[in-house]
Design a protein around this motif. Structure first.
Motif, PDB file in Angstrom:
ATOM      1  N   THR A 191       0.839  -1.219   0.000  1.00 32.43           N
ATOM      2  CA  THR A 191       0.000   0.000   0.000  1.00 32.43           C
ATOM      3  C   THR A 191       0.867   1.260   0.000  1.00 32.43           C
ATOM      4  O   THR A 191       0.497   2.283  -0.591  1.00 32.43           O
ATOM      5  CB  THR A 191      -0.933   0.024   1.219  1.00 32.43           C
ATOM      6  OG1 THR A 191      -0.160  -0.013   2.442  1.00 32.43           O
ATOM      7  CG2 THR A 191      -1.891  -1.156   1.194  1.00 32.43           C
ATOM      8  N   ASP A 192       2.029   1.167   0.692  1.00 32.89           N
ATOM      9  CA  ASP A 192       2.940   2.317   0.657  1.00 32.89           C
ATOM     10  C   ASP A 192       3.419   2.606  -0.771  1.00 32.89           C
ATOM     11  O   ASP A 192       3.528   3.769  -1.183  1.00 32.89           O
ATOM     12  CB  ASP A 192       4.150   2.046   1.563  1.00 32.89           C
ATOM     13  CG  ASP A 192       3.763   1.995   3.044  1.00 32.89           C
ATOM     14  OD1 ASP A 192       2.695   2.561   3.375  1.00 32.89           O
ATOM     15  OD2 ASP A 192       4.509   1.414   3.837  1.00 32.89           O
ATOM     16  N   GLU A 193       3.703   1.530  -1.543  1.00 31.70           N
ATOM     17  CA  GLU A 193       4.129   1.710  -2.926  1.00 31.70           C
ATOM     18  C   GLU A 193       3.019   2.352  -3.764  1.00 31.70           C
ATOM     19  O   GLU A 193       3.264   3.276  -4.565  1.00 31.70           O
ATOM     20  CB  GLU A 193       4.521   0.367  -3.540  1.00 31.70           C
ATOM     21  CG  GLU A 193       4.974   0.488  -4.990  1.00 31.70           C
ATOM     22  CD  GLU A 193       5.258  -0.887  -5.610  1.00 31.70           C
ATOM     23  OE1 GLU A 193       5.572  -0.907  -6.824  1.00 31.70           O
ATOM     24  OE2 GLU A 193       5.140  -1.908  -4.906  1.00 31.70           O
ATOM     25  N   ILE A 194       1.771   1.885  -3.528  1.00 26.40           N
ATOM     26  CA  ILE A 194       0.641   2.441  -4.302  1.00 26.40           C
ATOM     27  C   ILE A 194       0.418   3.905  -3.952  1.00 26.40           C
ATOM     28  O   ILE A 194       0.174   4.752  -4.822  1.00 26.40           O
ATOM     29  CB  ILE A 194      -0.629   1.615  -4.039  1.00 26.40           C
ATOM     30  CG1 ILE A 194      -0.439   0.183  -4.551  1.00 26.40           C
ATOM     31  CG2 ILE A 194      -1.844   2.264  -4.707  1.00 26.40           C
ATOM     32  CD1 ILE A 194      -1.522  -0.765  -4.118  1.00 26.40           C
ATOM     33  N   GLU A 195       0.509   4.231  -2.643  1.00 22.20           N
ATOM     34  CA  GLU A 195       0.332   5.621  -2.230  1.00 22.20           C
ATOM     35  C   GLU A 195       1.399   6.519  -2.860  1.00 22.20           C
ATOM     36  O   GLU A 195       1.112   7.638  -3.292  1.00 22.20           O
ATOM     37  CB  GLU A 195       0.399   5.724  -0.702  1.00 22.20           C
ATOM     38  CG  GLU A 195       0.127   7.134  -0.200  1.00 22.20           C
ATOM     39  CD  GLU A 195       0.218   7.215   1.330  1.00 22.20           C
ATOM     40  OE1 GLU A 195       0.060   8.337   1.840  1.00 22.20           O
ATOM     41  OE2 GLU A 195       0.457   6.183   1.971  1.00 22.20           O
ATOM     42  N   GLN A 196       2.619   6.011  -2.938  1.00 16.94           N
ATOM     43  CA  GLN A 196       3.696   6.779  -3.549  1.00 16.94           C
ATOM     44  C   GLN A 196       3.417   7.019  -5.047  1.00 16.94           C
ATOM     45  O   GLN A 196       3.653   8.102  -5.578  1.00 16.94           O
ATOM     46  CB  GLN A 196       5.025   6.045  -3.361  1.00 16.94           C
ATOM     47  CG  GLN A 196       6.218   6.822  -3.872  1.00 16.94           C
ATOM     48  CD  GLN A 196       7.527   6.087  -3.604  1.00 16.94           C
ATOM     49  OE1 GLN A 196       7.538   4.992  -3.018  1.00 16.94           O
ATOM     50  NE2 GLN A 196       8.628   6.673  -4.021  1.00 16.94           N
ATOM     51  N   ILE A 197       2.896   5.961  -5.693  1.00 14.90           N
ATOM     52  CA  ILE A 197       2.557   6.103  -7.127  1.00 14.90           C
ATOM     53  C   ILE A 197       1.488   7.162  -7.335  1.00 14.90           C
ATOM     54  O   ILE A 197       1.593   8.034  -8.212  1.00 14.90           O
ATOM     55  CB  ILE A 197       2.111   4.756  -7.708  1.00 14.90           C
ATOM     56  CG1 ILE A 197       3.304   3.784  -7.797  1.00 14.90           C
ATOM     57  CG2 ILE A 197       1.478   4.945  -9.094  1.00 14.90           C
ATOM     58  CD1 ILE A 197       2.905   2.379  -8.218  1.00 14.90           C
ATOM     59  N   LEU A 198       0.421   7.104  -6.494  1.00 14.11           N
ATOM     60  CA  LEU A 198      -0.659   8.078  -6.629  1.00 14.11           C
ATOM     61  C   LEU A 198      -0.176   9.489  -6.318  1.00 14.11           C
ATOM     62  O   LEU A 198      -0.623  10.465  -6.954  1.00 14.11           O
ATOM     63  CB  LEU A 198      -1.820   7.689  -5.714  1.00 14.11           C
ATOM     64  CG  LEU A 198      -2.538   6.387  -6.096  1.00 14.11           C
ATOM     65  CD1 LEU A 198      -3.585   6.016  -5.041  1.00 14.11           C
ATOM     66  CD2 LEU A 198      -3.217   6.549  -7.462  1.00 14.11           C
ATOM     67  N   SER A 199       0.725   9.652  -5.362  1.00 12.81           N
ATOM     68  CA  SER A 199       1.286  10.968  -5.062  1.00 12.81           C
ATOM     69  C   SER A 199       2.090  11.498  -6.249  1.00 12.81           C
ATOM     70  O   SER A 199       2.032  12.687  -6.579  1.00 12.81           O
ATOM     71  CB  SER A 199       2.181  10.896  -3.813  1.00 12.81           C
ATOM     72  OG  SER A 199       1.433  10.533  -2.683  1.00 12.81           O
ATOM     73  N   GLU A 200       2.843  10.577  -6.888  1.00 16.11           N
ATOM     74  CA  GLU A 200       3.616  11.004  -8.056  1.00 16.11           C
ATOM     75  C   GLU A 200       2.687  11.400  -9.211  1.00 16.11           C
ATOM     76  O   GLU A 200       2.965  12.361  -9.944  1.00 16.11           O
ATOM     77  CB  GLU A 200       4.558   9.877  -8.497  1.00 16.11           C
ATOM     78  CG  GLU A 200       5.514  10.311  -9.592  1.00 16.11           C
ATOM     79  CD  GLU A 200       6.577   9.259  -9.877  1.00 16.11           C
ATOM     80  OE1 GLU A 200       7.373   9.474 -10.814  1.00 16.11           O
ATOM     81  OE2 GLU A 200       6.614   8.233  -9.174  1.00 16.11           O
ATOM     82  N   ILE A 201       1.570  10.661  -9.349  1.00 20.44           N
ATOM     83  CA  ILE A 201       0.586  11.024 -10.384  1.00 20.44           C
ATOM     84  C   ILE A 201       0.058  12.438 -10.131  1.00 20.44           C
ATOM     85  O   ILE A 201      -0.060  13.266 -11.058  1.00 20.44           O
ATOM     86  CB  ILE A 201      -0.575  10.021 -10.408  1.00 20.44           C
ATOM     87  CG1 ILE A 201      -0.098   8.645 -10.917  1.00 20.44           C
ATOM     88  CG2 ILE A 201      -1.724  10.531 -11.273  1.00 20.44           C
ATOM     89  CD1 ILE A 201       0.346   8.638 -12.357  1.00 20.44           C
ATOM     90  N   ALA A 202      -0.254  12.753  -8.864  1.00 23.20           N
ATOM     91  CA  ALA A 202      -0.741  14.088  -8.523  1.00 23.20           C
ATOM     92  C   ALA A 202       0.332  15.145  -8.809  1.00 23.20           C
ATOM     93  O   ALA A 202       0.042  16.227  -9.333  1.00 23.20           O
ATOM     94  CB  ALA A 202      -1.169  14.130  -7.055  1.00 23.20           C
TER      95      ALA A 202
END
Length: 388
Positions: free
Chosen positions: A95-106
């Motif tokens: 989940t930490d990896e996914i959150e990081q991906i979504l933050s990078e998308i933003a």
């Protein structure tokens, strides 16, 4: 473009908050061994949000790859590990990896928004610069036209001044020479003879007439007074010869025209016609005037026609007749000449046409626009047929 950027920011933030909730549930489940019943619905919601972002057109290939990676991890790792009921800690790390991906998308969306905004500013600046450049070109063109017109006006003014100077010199030279001879003769004789004295007096009168005539011609354009055409055309008949015939149509008789200009033109042409018929027994000069019918939407026009049954002119003489100071007659006549007539009619936005046949006569037709700028009406003269 900016609307899609805000949509990416909103959906990615919603998905990121869902991941945070899932991470919290997984940490709690690692302690209690019980997973929140809403876990599955939340995972499905996050996947739906990722799919929504993937449908947007402005995504770069890097953003697409990151989103596909997040979708795969949440389905294959987070959801799978949680459903088998073990390795909750490993799922949390995913989940930490996914959150990081979504933050990078933003972050990429914000960067893209700033880039679009900057490009918009550049485009606006470029448009403004093009407009300023086009306006500058227009101003330069207008300035060039104004300068060209001023140069042309100055050139024509200089030509007029030169023409009047040459005309004055042409007309006065012979008389000044005669007066000089008279002066030398008077200096040698105790008393002048009556004939010589009269010749000198006539030369002085001619010089005075030439000067007054040239002043009248030079100041004609400043005289804006108008007169009824019928009254103006009556003057040559009374002053010159009873053989002048008038054919003035009723629709032109009371038309108000620039008095000085039209009088100078008519006087010159009538004088030429009277010279042409001199010596003929059946001499006839005709002054005609009428309003021409309208042609489509064009304004009405005035036709003034001076004709004679004199000796006429050959084509060679007719070609020379329009040149400055050309004359087939001598004497002390002071007038516009055909060149001056043509120039003055042109200044009034009209046209001149001359036809002549040797032995038959000459016809001069002048066409002037009715009521152009500068033509004024005189309310004291009845003008029921004056065109508006």
């Amino acid at each position: 473009m900016l609307g899609q950027t805000f949509e990416i920011l909103y959906i990615s933030e919603e998905a990121r908050m869902g991941i945070v909730r899932i991470a919290g549930w997984l940490r709690l489940a690692s302690e209690t061994r019980e997973l929140d019943p809403a876990f599955g619905r939340q995972v499905t919601s996050i996947i739906d949000n990722i799919d929504k972002i993937l449908t947007l057109e402005q995504l770069s290939q890097k953003e697409i790859n990151l989103l596909l990676r997040a979708r795969k991890v949440i389905k294959a790792q987070v959801m799978a590990l949680a459903l088998i009921g073990r390795n909750y800690d490993a799922a949390v790390r995913h989940t930490d990896e996914i959150e990081q991906i979504l933050s990078e998308i933003a972050h990429l969306a914000v960067a893209h928004r700033l880039d679009v905004k900057e490009k918009g500013k550049i485009a606006i600046a470029a448009t403004r610069n093009r407009f300023v450049f086009a306006l500058a070109l227009v101003l330069v063109a207008v300035g060039f036209i104004i300068i060209a017109q001023r140069v042309e006006f100055s050139r024509r003014r200089d030509e007029y001044i030169r023409s009047f100077s040459l005309l004055h010199a042409h007309m006065t030279r012979s008389r000044i020479v005669a007066l000089r001879l008279f002066h030398d003769y008077f200096g040698k004789q105790p008393s002048p003879s009556p004939g010589m004295l009269k010749a000198a007096q006539d030369a002085v009168k001619e010089l005075e007439g030439i000067t007054n005539g040239l002043m009248r011609i030079a100041n004609s354009e400043r005289d804006l007074r108008t007169e009824p055409l019928g009254k103006l055309l009556q003057e040559p008949r009374g002053a010159l010869d009873t053989h002048i015939r008038l054919e003035i149509h009723d629709n032109a008789k009371y038309l108000q025209v620039p008095g000085t200009q039209v009088r100078l033109i008519v006087e010159e042409l009538v004088n030429n016609a009277m010279t042409a018929v001199r010596g003929k027994q059946n001499r006839q000069v005709t002054i005609g005037a009428r309003l021409l019918n309208r042609r489509f939407l064009f304004a009405r026009r005035l036709l003034i026609e001076i004709s004679d049954n004199g000796r006429g002119m050959t084509s060679d003489i007719l070609d020379k007749a329009a040149t400055p100071f050309f004359s087939t007659r001598g004497g002390s006549h002071v007038g516009l000449g055909l060149t001056g007539c043509i120039e003055m009619v042109s200044a009034m936005r009209g046209s001149v046409k001359i036809t002549s046949t040797p032995g038959i006569g000459t016809v001069v037709r002048i066409v002037l626009p009715v009521n152009p700028a500068g033509w004024q009406s005189d309310d004291r003269v009845p003008s029921p047929l004056l065109p508006g």
